[in-house]
Design an enzyme around this catalytic site. Structure first.
Site, short mmCIF file in Angstrom:
data_model
loop_
_atom_site.label_atom_id
_atom_site.label_comp_id
_atom_site.label_asym_id
_atom_site.label_seq_id
_atom_site.Cartn_x
_atom_site.Cartn_y
_atom_site.Cartn_z
N CYS A 1 0.44 -1.49 0.09
CA CYS A 1 0.27 -0.51 0.01
C CYS A 1 1.40 1.53 0.17
CB CYS A 1 -0.71 0.08 1.20
SG CYS A 1 -2.30 1.41 1.82
N CYS B 1 -4.36 -2.40 5.82
CA CYS B 1 -4.02 -1.05 5.55
C CYS B 1 -5.39 -0.65 4.83
CB CYS B 1 -3.00 -1.61 5.02
SG CYS B 1 -2.36 0.81 4.05
#
Length: 372
Positions: free
Chosen positions: A111, A204
């Site tokens: 991410c 995330c």
């Protein structure tokens, strides 16, 4: 009258860390807030394991409301960008693919590499014409190199290990010298609405989920045998080998045995989970590994002074690193436990984080551990 301050775009998440980061930057920069939406539970079929699926307002929209209020309190503009498709393509598909192989991936690292410090950064530089980007990460930049944050308990350099030197070039980490308590104190003193907001946890940009249930949205559950690796006897049944991790002791449902067990391996092709008795810890032990996708964010380090983390919040281990072709590395260390394929090995030269690689194979005394 135009000021001569440089401009910085801060990733405003609606949490206390990014709120205080924006506040601190206001002293020396023109600050712009940018909120990212990277997950849509309805589009992404995120039903099982999602406690909030029936809420009137999804958590991301509540975070956006908090980010809007922080921007109002700090008197800064706030923009919003949507990377739901890109997050799925670059981060989540890899996450599911790795679990299907029986590995344990780290989506936070991808991410950061593909979303926060690539797509987000490009939007900030190209569309908002900023000079820098900033986030609420606990990490430190010195002379263009990445270091651990002062608060070692919260340090997040591990999750930034796949960033390139180019990606780090124009990044600011305003929280680099602060502890969490100090950040909350600043937020209270400035009456920021996020001062008491709890930290985000879970995957995330997705958040907290009942993990096994969450995975069932994307990987069908398939029951199979649990084998004691010491004698190859069946000691129980599992609900799907993708849902178990190396070293796991809880949730195995192996009652009726003389002692407790831990997960020491899996065979995805045969749908088998291997366990070992707690009195036999050697099945978790290794002293070298092979890793791929090496990323070095600097060439300025002492090869004889390297240490590594094999997972987040783990003490460093002293390592010897052999750099191979095609971005592979062989890493040697004193005996360690529960090192897991798919996870990231992250390298440090003292306080400096020099990069990381993806763990592929585990060895004990140069013999590959095939049950992983």
């Amino acid at each position: 009258m135009q000021n001569n301050k440089k401009t910085v775009v801060v990733g405003l998440s609606g949490g206390v860390d990014s709120s205080v980061a924006a506040y601190l930057l206001k002293k020396n920069y023109n600050v712009i807030g940018l909120f990212m939406r990277n997950w849509d539970s309805l589009i992404n079929n995120d039903y099982l394991g999602n406690r909030e699926i029936n809420n009137d307002i999804c958590p991301q929209e509540l975070d956006y409301k908090d980010a809007q209020e922080i921007a109002r309190q700090l008197d800064i503009p706030l923009y919003r960008v949507d990377f739901v498709k890109e997050y799925w393509d670059y981060v989540f598909e890899n996450f599911i693919s790795e679990y299907k192989k029986g590995r344990t991936p780290n989506p936070d690292i991808l991410c950061n590499k593909y979303i926060k410090f690539d797509l987000f950064a490009k939007h900030a530089f190209n569309e908002l014409k900023t000079d820098y980007i900033a986030t609420g990460h606990y990490a430190k930049m010195k002379n263009g190199e990445l270091y651990r944050a002062s608060d070692k308990n919260k340090d997040q350099s591990y999750f930034l290990s796949q960033l390139s030197k180019e990606q780090l070039k124009k990044v600011l980490f305003p929280l680099e010298n602060l502890t969490k308590d100090e950040i909350r104190k600043i937020a209270r003193e400035q009456n920021l609405i996020t001062a008491a907001k709890k930290d985000s946890t879970g995957i995330c940009f997705i958040g907290e989920r009942k993990f096994a249930k969450f995975l069932q949205n994307y990987i069908p559950a398939k029951k199979g045998n649990v084998l004691d690796i010491t004698n190859q006897k069946i000691v129980g049944e599992h609900s799907g080998c993708f849902y178990y991790t190396i070293g796991q002791r809880k949730g195995l449902n192996l009652g009726g045995n003389k002692e407790s067990y831990y997960v020491c391996g899996k065979n995805v092709a045969e749908n088998i989970i291997y366990v070992a008795p707690s009195s036999r810890p050697e099945f978790l032990e290794s002293n070298s590994l092979l890793a791929s996708n090496l990323n070095l964010n600097t060439n300025n380090f002492n090869k004889k002074n390297l240490s590594a983390k094999f997972r987040y919040r783990q003490e460093d281990s002293k390592v010897k690193v052999e750099f191979l072709e095609n971005n592979f590395v062989k890493v040697y260390y004193d005996k360690a436990q529960a090192i897991t394929p798919g996870q990231q090995v992250v390298f440090y030269d003292g306080e400096k984080c020099i990069g990381g690689a993806v763990i592929e194979e585990i060895y004990l005394n140069d013999k590959k551990l095939t049950y992983l």
